[in-house]
Each structure stands twice: as structure tokens, then as C-alpha cells.
Design an enzyme around this catalytic site. Structure first.
Site, short mmCIF file in Angstrom:
data_model
loop_
_atom_site.label_atom_id
_atom_site.label_comp_id
_atom_site.label_asym_id
_atom_site.label_seq_id
_atom_site.Cartn_x
_atom_site.Cartn_y
_atom_site.Cartn_z
N HIS A 298 0.89 -1.26 0.00
CA HIS A 298 -0.07 0.21 0.05
C HIS A 298 0.75 1.29 0.02
O HIS A 298 0.37 2.13 0.75
CB HIS A 298 -1.04 0.03 1.44
CG HIS A 298 -1.91 -0.95 1.23
ND1 HIS A 298 -3.26 -1.10 0.75
CD2 HIS A 298 -2.01 -2.32 1.74
CE1 HIS A 298 -3.82 -2.07 0.94
NE2 HIS A 298 -3.06 -2.90 1.68
N ASN B 84 -10.36 -2.95 2.76
CA ASN B 84 -10.04 -2.97 1.13
C ASN B 84 -11.27 -2.75 0.56
O ASN B 84 -12.27 -2.73 0.99
CB ASN B 84 -9.45 -4.05 0.78
CG ASN B 84 -7.89 -4.27 1.04
OD1 ASN B 84 -7.13 -3.34 1.23
ND2 ASN B 84 -7.38 -5.47 1.13
FE1 HDD Z 1 -2.52 -4.77 5.75
C1 HDD Z 1 -1.04 -1.59 5.30
C2 HDD Z 1 -5.30 -3.57 4.39
C3 HDD Z 1 -3.71 -7.82 5.79
C4 HDD Z 1 0.51 -5.97 7.12
N1 HDD Z 1 -2.91 -2.98 4.84
C5 HDD Z 1 -2.39 -2.00 4.76
C6 HDD Z 1 -3.15 -0.80 4.15
C7 HDD Z 1 -4.30 -1.25 4.14
C8 HDD Z 1 -4.44 -2.60 4.43
C9 HDD Z 1 -5.62 -0.61 3.41
C10 HDD Z 1 -2.67 0.61 4.16
C11 HDD Z 1 -2.85 1.55 5.09
C12 HDD Z 1 -2.55 2.94 5.03
O1 HDD Z 1 -3.03 3.78 3.97
O2 HDD Z 1 -1.51 3.44 5.52
N2 HDD Z 1 -4.16 -5.26 5.10
C13 HDD Z 1 -5.44 -4.96 4.78
C14 HDD Z 1 -6.48 -5.64 4.60
C15 HDD Z 1 -6.10 -7.21 5.14
C16 HDD Z 1 -4.62 -6.73 5.37
C17 HDD Z 1 -7.91 -5.50 4.25
C18 HDD Z 1 -6.74 -8.20 5.14
C19 HDD Z 1 -7.98 -8.35 5.64
N3 HDD Z 1 -1.65 -6.45 6.32
C20 HDD Z 1 -2.76 -7.82 6.41
C21 HDD Z 1 -1.78 -8.56 6.76
C22 HDD Z 1 -0.57 -8.21 7.32
C23 HDD Z 1 -0.76 -6.78 7.07
C24 HDD Z 1 -2.30 -10.13 7.32
C25 HDD Z 1 0.51 -8.69 8.13
C26 HDD Z 1 0.63 -9.96 8.82
N4 HDD Z 1 -0.50 -3.95 6.10
C27 HDD Z 1 0.62 -4.66 6.66
C28 HDD Z 1 1.46 -3.71 6.96
C29 HDD Z 1 1.07 -2.44 6.45
C30 HDD Z 1 -0.36 -2.59 5.73
C31 HDD Z 1 2.88 -4.25 6.47
C32 HDD Z 1 2.10 -1.51 5.33
C33 HDD Z 1 2.24 -0.27 5.75
C34 HDD Z 1 1.46 0.06 6.90
O3 HDD Z 1 0.96 -1.42 7.56
O4 HDD Z 1 1.12 0.89 7.95
O5 HDD Z 1 1.97 -3.57 8.16
#
Ligand code: HDD
Length: 689
Positions: free
Chosen positions: A73, A145
Site C-alpha cells: 500500500h 480494502n
Molecule cells: Fe495490511 C498496510 C489493508 C492484511 C500488514 N493494509 C495496509 C493498508 C491497508 C491494508 C488498507 C494501508 C494503510 C495505509 O493507508 O497506511 N491488510 C489490509 C487488509 C488486510 C490486510 C484489508 C486483510 C484483510 N496486512 C494484512 C496482514 C498483514 C498486513 C495479514 C501482516 C501480517 N498492512 C500490513 C503492513 C502495512 C499494511 C505491512 C504496510 C504499511 C502499514 O501497514 O502501515 O503492516
């Protein structure tokens, strides 16, 4: 010169003022700068001196301007707004944010998933829909999402998913796309991805605008009322403008026409007062319902059909203010699924449970400090306080000796600091199902085993065109799997469990024989089709929020142009004038009419419909202009309405336009047609799988 407002609490502007109102340029330490054009040298042509603290500070700061981009993202667009609770759900949740009539400040960030921060806006990709509610009981982040299900069931698979989909590790490409070896290698080995793949290969991943897509909290959460009674809940965002998507060829051409297509669309809509809106809906159900379903409500690869549990609308989100500074706000905003408030709670969904761990962690590596909550975009708007102290970039200045708890300093007349409150967040104590508690087991619950029934449900719920788009997307993506011959057959073997016809269409499109069906961990069942899953069935017959391109040239009739612009604006759409020269065209009345865009830089893919308003003279000139022929040809190929003057017919002929319902004059018939896409045209234009 920008304002440098400091963290609230530390107060004030940092500029020194000159005699007039213009602030004086200073160093970061407030020293006025007299010359911002020349570094300090030893002699006019000599070397630069180390003594030049003005230069050194400026370059030093510049060298450190970037922070690590989000691992997923990374590319996003943010905006401020307000959430208003419109229904009383106090029987379900005690959360203040849901008190009927309550208005809560919000910040929303939309994103693509796979691409880097500088990648394009319109790849085939899932879109993030993250909402931070600054409630009076603390921040609540609903980090969702635009698709209601996810690729995997357990967070332990997330790094593999992300590694597989992002650019390949050795070659550093492709950027922002899943159409490559490693993604399909991994996905074809993971049957649990099948349902999400159906969504990803549909037009859901090609939204026309961020304002025209749904959002979903994905996981099952809990609502908890004052009495501590909890219910399960799924969150939905429904766009006021209805659903709209582009088609694949259009999305590809949009990448060339405007890398920032979605970001610009969002910014301009808010800037011109056309505030994007969504309704917040909830599906609420209890343990008994959960246990009666053929799928597990804790499994994030499953949705709950709206026909089974209707979506109840409880609030409205309006985005009404653009950010002042992209980095300070959109880049530094930190979303945390752990940001939860009293009245809402987590479920045991193993994907959600893993997320609770991951996001806090990632902010430390992105923003560099455990004090990231003090960055203004992340700071709660309600009072907050605790005994966590110090750390890198501590900008608050806690007073007194109370940095521990409990303390009795108040008995001595000193500041004792905050105390616990029974009204604070309390984790729900509820039995949540037979498989979830007890022994330590590294297993997947048996109730998570059906990977195909809902993929089949999704496919079955689409219109014929939508089904064709899904089949074609699989063909396109699997055709890009270059080196790994074993992958497409493996994917086809999985698809046979979804729908035999789909699998056959994809196999034909790839020129492959159908392999044996993959063995399903659990045999899929047929579920009744759900209209809510189709985009076409949820489009709105409106021009609101859309853009109509009007192609003009010298000789265009001035009255016809005026009338058309008026009709478009009366329908709440934006009229955008395109001409061979941005300076405009000389109309029939002799006046120059300024264009909004030059023809070569404003191709028809950036519009929802086009009008070709040409005189014979103008048409004759444009017949020799490839950009004009492309303008019309692509509008036709992208299934858009084309309104044209009689004199423009030779250009339509040259562009291969055939008469159909979507090809009209420039009167009311055009305004009515412009609200639609003409999908019936498509089979005559391109081979769909
Ligand atoms: Fe995630 C970012 C949505 C599963 C780890 N995720 C991130 C963002 C969105 C989502 C919208 C961007 C937030 C922003 O605008 O700063 N993610 C989801 C959805 C998931 C999902 C809807 C499943 C239903 N994500 C998921 C899992 C993991 C992560 C299973 C890790 C175990 N996601 C992250 C992250 C991020 C992220 C690496 C990247 C930057 C941040 O968090 O702030 O931690």
C-alpha cells in the site's frame, strides 16, 4: 514559503516576521537567512567553505527527506472528512462514534497494494480503504480494502503473498502488477486464494474512481453494548455515486495518459466541492447464525451474502478537505487495526489477529520512533495521557514527577497523572466457537477448508460481460507467466472446482488442454447468486461525478457548445473541453474558446463519455490527426457514449465507429447515453475469453 505549524501543545508558528506580512526565511534554528541563492565560498570562484551552516543544514535536511515506503500500500491518496452516525445502534454498541447524530472527524487513505509510492494509479490491483476515526474515546482505525475477502486465511502467509506479488527479487520487475511468474506460482499452490482471485480478476480491481468503489472491513469484528453483550459484525462502505469500473484496455491506456488518474480525480472533486460520500453499513449476526453457516465467519476468505444478512446503513462518511501537505499527512498517517474503541472488539479471525501485531511494528520502521502518535495526523483529538515517557522525537513536555502508576503524589498536592477507568476498553469475554480455545495447536480449523464454494458464488453472480472479463483477465495474467510451464495448468485445475465453463474458457484462451481437476480439501457447494457482488448490477444511472470530454476545433458551433456544456453541468457532470491547441479554437461566432486540455495530452480514456463537436472544416483538419482518430476509436472501444455533430461523421467513420445505441447526436439523447457503458458492443470489438 510554507507554514511550519508545530505539534499542537507546543504551540505557535516558527517564522520571524519582516516589517510587512511576508515571513522571513530562516534556518531550522530561527536564524534569518540573507542569501538563499549562493553558497559561501573562498573567493568568488573558490571552493565552498565548511563554515557555511546555511548550506549544510539545507542539504543535510534534503538528504534525509525520504522515509521507508510502506511495504504494501505504498502508493496512496488521503483526504480529511467527517463521519456522521445516522441510526441508533446503542442496543448493539456503546461506541460514542455510533451515537446517532454524533459527528466524528476522519482521515481516509486509499491505496494500491503492490506498486511502489511512485507507481501508477490504475494497475489491476486491490485498493486499500483505510479510515481513521478521531472519536472522543480515542482513535478507531478501520483498515479495509475495496474487496470483502482476502487472499489468505492466516497472517503467517502474508509475507509469502507479498513477496510473490511484488516485483521479483532478482530482476526488480514488474512493478505494480500480479501478471508474473512468482505471483501465479504461489497463488496456484494456495487454493485458499481462489475466491479472492475471482475478485482480483474481475473489474473490481479496475475502479473508475476511488469515489466509485465500495469498501469493506473484511474481517468479522464484534460490536459490544453497554451491558457487555457482543454481536458479530462486518463493515461495508457504499459509495453514493454507485459502482463504476473501467475495462482492462482502458486501464492500460490510462496508465499512459495519466499516472495520477485516481489521485487527481479525488483531489479535484474535493477541491471543487463535489465531496465524495459513502454510507457505512453493518451486517450483524450472532453465534447461532455463525454456527449454522457452511463456512466459518472467522475465515477472511469468506463473505456473508447480503441476501442472508442485509446491510443496515448506520452512518455517512463525507470527504470534504484535501490535505495541506502530502508528506506530513498522507505519508505519515499510521493506521493500526489495534486502534479500537470501547463498544467495538476483535474476533478470533487468525488473519486479523496477525494484523494486530504487524501494524504497530511497521510504524516504528517507517516513522522511526515509538512516538509516531505525536505526529499531528496521528494524534487523538480527545485528551490522552499515560505514563509512557521519553523516546526518540518526544515532542510533548510532561510536567511533574508522576511518571509511574499507581502513585499518591496528588495527596501531596502534586500532579498525579491519569488513572484507569472502568469505562475504558474491555476485551469481550465470550465463548467464540468450539475450535478456538484450549490446546496450543499450529493447525487450520476444519471449518476453513472449503476454498471454492464462494468463488463459484462470485462467478455465478456476475453478468455475462463480467464473467467474460474475469475469464479474459485469467488468460491475460497467466499468459504473462513466462518461465514456469507448470503454473497455468495448476491454476486451471483449481478453476475447475469453481466453474467448469470458466476453466474451459481460460484453457481455450491460453491454448491449453484442461488438466485433471485439483483435489478439493472440501467439495464445494452451490449457493444462490447474490446481486450485491456484481458491479454492473450496482451502477447508478447518473452523470454525477463523471467527466465528459468535448472535442472542438476551429469552426465548432458556439451555440451548440454552450448548450451542451449547460446540459452536462445541469446533470452534475464536468464538461472538459479538448482542442488541438490548448489556447483553444475559433468558434463559429469568431470568438476564441479556451480548451481545458490539448488533444494529444487528453485522450478519451480520461472521460466517461465524449462529444465530437466539429464543423466540416474542423473535421477535415482532424482527419489527419492520429490523436483525434484515437480519441474516437478508444471511446468506442471502451464502450462509451459518443455524441457527434453530422459534420463529424467522417472522423467517426475513420475511427471505425459503428452505429449503436451509444452513438448519438449531441442533444438529450447524448446526455442519457453518457450515463451508461455499452457492453453489448464489446464482443464485436475484441475477443473475450
Ligand atoms: Fe495490511 C498496510 C489493508 C492484511 C500488514 N493494509 C495496509 C493498508 C491497508 C491494508 C488498507 C494501508 C494503510 C495505509 O493507508 O497506511 N491488510 C489490509 C487488509 C488486510 C490486510 C484489508 C486483510 C484483510 N496486512 C494484512 C496482514 C498483514 C498486513 C495479514 C501482516 C501480517 N498492512 C500490513 C503492513 C502495512 C499494511 C505491512 C504496510 C504499511 C502499514 O501497514 O502501515 O503492516
Amino acid at each position: 514559503m510554507t507554514d511550519t505549524t508545530r505539534n499542537p501543545g507546543n504551540g505557535g508558528e516558527t517564522h520571524q516576521q519582516a516589517g510587512d506580512d511576508t515571513p522571513v526565511l530562516t534556518t531550522n534554528h530561527g536564524v534569518p537567512v540573507s542569501d538563499n541563492q549562493n553558497s559561501l565560498k573562498s573567493g568568488a570562484r573558490g571552493p565552498t567553505l565548511l563554515e557555511d551552516f546555511v548550506l549544510r543544514e539545507k542539504i543535510f535536511h534534503f538528504d534525509h527527506e525520504r522515509i521507508p515506503e510502506r511495504i504494501v500500500h505504498a502508493r496512496g491518496s488521503g483526504a480529511h472528512g467527517v463521519f456522521e452516525a445516522t441510526d441508533d445502534i446503542s442496543d448493539l454498541s456503546s461506541a460514542a462514534v455510533f451515537t446517532k447524530g454524533e459527528k466524528t472527524e476522519v482521515f481516509v487513505r486509499f491505496s494500491t497494494v503492490a506498486g511502489g509510492a511512485g507507481s501508477v494509479d490504475t494497475p489491476r490491483d486491490v485498493r486499500g480503504f483505510a479510515v481513521k476515526f478521531y472519536t472522543r474515546e480515542g482513535n478507531w482505525d478501520l483498515v479495509g480494502n475495496n474487496i470483502p475477502v482476502f487472499f489468505i486465511q492466516d497472517a503467517i502467509k502474508f509475507p509469502d503473498l507479498v513477496h510473490a506479488v511484488k516485483m521479483e527479487a532478482d530482476r526488480g520487475y514488474p512493478q505494480a502488477g500480479s501478471a508474473h511468474d512468482t505471483f501465479w506460482d504461489w497463488a496456484s499452490l494456495m487454493p485458499e486464494t481462489t475466491h479472492m482471485l475471482m475478485w482480483a480478476m474481475s473489474d473490481r480491481t479496475l475502479p473508475r474512481s476511488l469515489r466509485m468503489m465500495e469498501g469493506f472491513g473484511v474481517h468479522t469484528f464484534r460490536l459490544v453494548n453497554d451491558a457487555g453483550k457482543s454481536s458479530f459484525v462486518k463493515f461495508h462502505w457504499k459509495p453514493k455515486l454507485g459502482l463504476q469500473s473501467t475495462i482492462w484496455d482502458e486501464a492500460l491506456k490510462l496508465q499512459a495518459a495519466d499516472n495520477d488518474y485516481h489521485r487527481r480525480d479525488l483531489f479535484e472533486a474535493i477541491d471543487t466541492g463535489a465531496f465524495p460520500e459513502w454510507e457505512l453499513g453493518i451486517q450483524v449476526f450472532d453465534q447461532e447464525f455463525a454456527e449454522a453457516q457452511p463456512y466459518d465467519v472467522l475465515d477472511a476468505t469468506k463473505l456473508i451474502p447480503e441476501e442472508d444478512v442485509p446491510v443496515r446503513i448506520i452512518g455517512k462518511l463525507t470527504l470534504n478537505r484535501n490535505v495541506d501537505n502530502f508528506f506530513a499527512e498522507t505519508e505519515q498517517v499510521a493506521f493500526l487495526p489495534t486502534n479500537i474503541v470501547p463498544g467495538i472488539d476483535f474476533s478470533n479471525d487468525p488473519l486479523l489477529q496477525g494484523r494486530l501485531f504487524s501494524y504497530l511494528d511497521t510504524q516504528k520502521s517507517r516513522l522511526g520512533t515509538t512516538n509516531f502518535h505525536q505526529i499531528p495526523i496521528n494524534t487523538p483529538r480527545c485528551p490522552f495521557g499515560n505514563f509512557q515517557r521519553d523516546g526518540l522525537m518526544q515532542t510533548m513536555v510532561p510536567k511533574g514527577r508522576a511518571n509511574y502508576e499507581p502513585n499518591s503524589l496528588a495527596d501531596h498536592g502534586e500532579e498525579g497523572g491519569p488513572r484507569e477507568s472502568k469505562a475504558g476498553f474491555a476485551t469481550t469475554n465470550a465463548a467464540t466457537g468450539p475450535d478456538e480455545q484450549g490446546d496450543k495447536l499450529r493447525v487450520r480449523a476444519g471449518t476453513f477448508a472449503d476454498h471454492y464454494s464462494q468463488a463459484r458464488l462470485f462467478y455465478k453472480s456476475q453478468t455475462e460481460n463480467e464473467q467474460a472479463h474475469i475469464a479474459s483477465s485469467f488468460v491475460f495474467e497467466l499468459s504473462k507467466v513466462g518461465l514456469l510451464d507448470q503454473v497455468p495448468p495448476r491454476m486451471l485445475a483449481n478453476l475447475r472446482n469453481v466453474d467448469e465453463d470458466l476453466a474451459q474458457r481460460v484453457a481455450d484462451g491460453l491454448g491449453l488442454d484442461l488438466p485433471e481437476k485439483a483435489e478439493a480439501a472440501k467439495e464445494p457447494v452451490d449457493m444462490p447468486a447474490s446481486d450485491a457482488l456484481s458491479i454492473h448490477k450496482n451502477m447508478k444511472d447518473t452523470l454525477e461525478g463523471r467527466a465528459i470530454g468535448i472535442l472542438i476545433a476551429d469552426g465548432t458551433d458556439a451555440d451548440e457548445l454552450d448548450a451542451l456544456i449547460e446540459a452536462i453541468e445541469a446533470a452534475d457532470a464536468k464538461a472538459v473541453i479538448v482542442a488541438p491547441k490548448v489556447g483553444g479554437a475559433r468558434l463559429s461566432d469568431g470568438d476564441m474558446f479556451k480548451a481545458d486540455g490539448q488533444l494529444a495530452g487528453s485522450p478519451s480514456q480520461i472521460f466517461d463519455a465524449v462529444a465530437i463537436l466539429l464543423s466540416e472544416e474542423g473535421c477535415a483538419a482532424l482527419l489527419k490527426e492520429a490523436a483525434a482518430v484515437d480519441f474516437v476509436m478508444n471511446a468506442f472501444g471502451h464502450l462509451k457514449a459518443i455524441g457527434a455533430t453530422d459534420a463529424a461523421q467522417p472522423l467517426l467513420d475513420k475511427a471505425g465507429v459503428e452505429d449503436d445505441e451509444g452513438v448519438t447526436g449531441i442533444g438529450d439523447d447524448f446526455i442519457a447515453a453518457a450515463k451508461k457503458r455499452f457492453y453489448a458492443r464489446e464482443p464485436g470489438l475484441r475477443t473475450l475469453a
